[in-house]
Design a protein around this motif. Sequence first.
Motif, mmCIF file in Angstrom:
data_model
loop_
_atom_site.group_PDB
_atom_site.id
_atom_site.type_symbol
_atom_site.label_atom_id
_atom_site.label_comp_id
_atom_site.label_asym_id
_atom_site.label_seq_id
_atom_site.Cartn_x
_atom_site.Cartn_y
_atom_site.Cartn_z
ATOM 1 N N ASP A 1 0.714 -1.226 -0.090
ATOM 2 C CA ASP A 1 -0.016 -0.015 0.058
ATOM 3 C C ASP A 1 0.736 1.387 -0.070
ATOM 4 N N MET A 2 2.268 1.199 0.115
ATOM 5 C CA MET A 2 3.115 2.345 -0.238
ATOM 6 C C MET A 2 2.942 2.930 -1.508
ATOM 7 N N LYS A 3 2.760 4.251 -1.346
ATOM 8 C CA LYS A 3 2.329 5.109 -2.615
ATOM 9 C C LYS A 3 3.432 6.178 -2.696
ATOM 10 N N PRO A 4 4.234 6.669 -3.575
ATOM 11 C CA PRO A 4 4.035 5.744 -4.957
ATOM 12 C C PRO A 4 4.636 4.414 -4.720
ATOM 13 N N TRP A 5 4.525 3.304 -5.644
ATOM 14 C CA TRP A 5 5.044 2.151 -5.567
ATOM 15 C C TRP A 5 6.651 2.135 -5.545
ATOM 16 N N PHE A 6 7.204 1.646 -4.735
ATOM 17 C CA PHE A 6 8.637 1.793 -4.259
ATOM 18 C C PHE A 6 9.616 1.307 -5.375
ATOM 19 N N TYR A 7 9.032 0.153 -5.886
ATOM 20 C CA TYR A 7 10.202 -0.807 -6.708
ATOM 21 C C TYR A 7 10.096 -0.471 -8.116
ATOM 22 N N THR A 8 11.408 -0.225 -8.725
ATOM 23 C CA THR A 8 11.518 -0.035 -9.832
ATOM 24 C C THR A 8 11.826 -1.322 -11.092
ATOM 25 N N ARG A 9 11.996 -2.112 -10.200
ATOM 26 C CA ARG A 9 12.088 -3.743 -11.226
ATOM 27 C C ARG A 9 11.127 -4.418 -10.887
ATOM 28 N N PRO A 10 10.741 -5.374 -11.997
ATOM 29 C CA PRO A 10 9.715 -6.165 -11.718
ATOM 30 C C PRO A 10 9.595 -7.078 -10.310
ATOM 31 N N VAL A 11 8.626 -7.418 -9.787
ATOM 32 C CA VAL A 11 8.660 -8.168 -8.616
ATOM 33 C C VAL A 11 7.696 -9.204 -8.710
ATOM 34 N N LEU A 12 8.495 -10.419 -8.168
ATOM 35 C CA LEU A 12 7.542 -11.641 -8.094
ATOM 36 C C LEU A 12 7.597 -12.234 -6.628
ATOM 37 N N VAL A 13 6.576 -12.269 -6.081
ATOM 38 C CA VAL A 13 6.065 -12.622 -5.044
ATOM 39 C C VAL A 13 5.883 -14.138 -4.977
ATOM 40 N N LEU A 14 6.531 -14.837 -3.766
ATOM 41 C CA LEU A 14 6.415 -16.174 -3.687
ATOM 42 C C LEU A 14 5.422 -16.403 -2.777
ATOM 43 N N SER A 15 4.408 -16.932 -3.099
ATOM 44 C CA SER A 15 3.136 -17.337 -2.134
ATOM 45 C C SER A 15 2.357 -18.135 -2.840
ATOM 46 N N ALA A 16 1.883 -19.186 -2.124
ATOM 47 C CA ALA A 16 1.141 -20.262 -2.767
ATOM 48 C C ALA A 16 -0.394 -19.664 -2.434
ATOM 49 N N ILE A 17 -0.459 -19.013 -1.263
ATOM 50 C CA ILE A 17 -1.811 -18.179 -1.149
ATOM 51 C C ILE A 17 -2.151 -17.170 -2.272
ATOM 52 N N LEU A 18 -1.131 -16.227 -2.347
ATOM 53 C CA LEU A 18 -1.413 -15.293 -3.246
ATOM 54 C C LEU A 18 -1.635 -15.780 -4.861
ATOM 55 N N ALA A 19 -0.851 -16.724 -5.162
ATOM 56 C CA ALA A 19 -0.660 -17.361 -6.379
ATOM 57 C C ALA A 19 -2.045 -17.819 -6.975
ATOM 58 N N GLU A 20 -3.421 -17.908 -5.952
ATOM 59 C CA GLU A 20 -4.492 -18.268 -6.134
ATOM 60 C C GLU A 20 -5.445 -16.974 -6.688
ATOM 61 N N GLN A 21 -4.389 -15.675 -6.524
ATOM 62 C CA GLN A 21 -5.341 -14.536 -6.435
ATOM 63 C C GLN A 21 -4.980 -13.426 -7.479
ATOM 64 N N PRO A 22 -5.759 -12.780 -8.154
ATOM 65 C CA PRO A 22 -5.130 -11.883 -9.134
ATOM 66 C C PRO A 22 -4.388 -10.844 -8.471
#
Length: 178
Positions: A60-81
């Motif tokens: 929820d940090m605004k603006p989005w902090f990261y300037t590179r593509p982010v891959l989140v490793l999470s079995a739970i989030l992998a099921e969500q958009p």
Amino acid sequence: MITGHVFIATSLDGFIARDDGDIEWLLRYDASGEDHGYDDFIEDIDAIIMGRGTFDAVRDMKPWFYTRPVLVLSAILAEQPVPSELAGKVRFTGKPPQQAMAMLEAEGCRRVYVDGGRIIQSFLREGLISDLVITRVPILLGSGRPLFGPLARDVHLTHVSTRPFPSGLVQSAYTVAK
């Protein structure tokens, strides 16, 4: 060959966040205006891998902090958009560390920033970390989410450098001995 790299801050007693995931104590030091080397570090990074805990802390940090593509490793989030405001910036996957790195390597990535306590721990266990930059913040939290956890074997490190900052932060760089 793809390599994993860590750039992280901990409290003096080794915690990266409070028990509830709060990192406000850390943001106070980030606002000091000191150059702790993050911009130089991220310049050579192709992608970022983080866990769900880290993603939850920064999403929820605004603006989005990261300037590179982010891959989140999470079995739970992998099921969500992915949240619509982060589409094209963030992806979710349930892949384990070795498979996630292989996927990124197939996409042309060579240097990956690995962020988040449990993710760093799992990447260390798998031998996927090449080096670590750890900044110790002069605060004792007493409890929280530790940077390091149990390992099946010792992980030997080679000290590269240490530098202090006027704010009291102390940053050390290490390579993982092979």
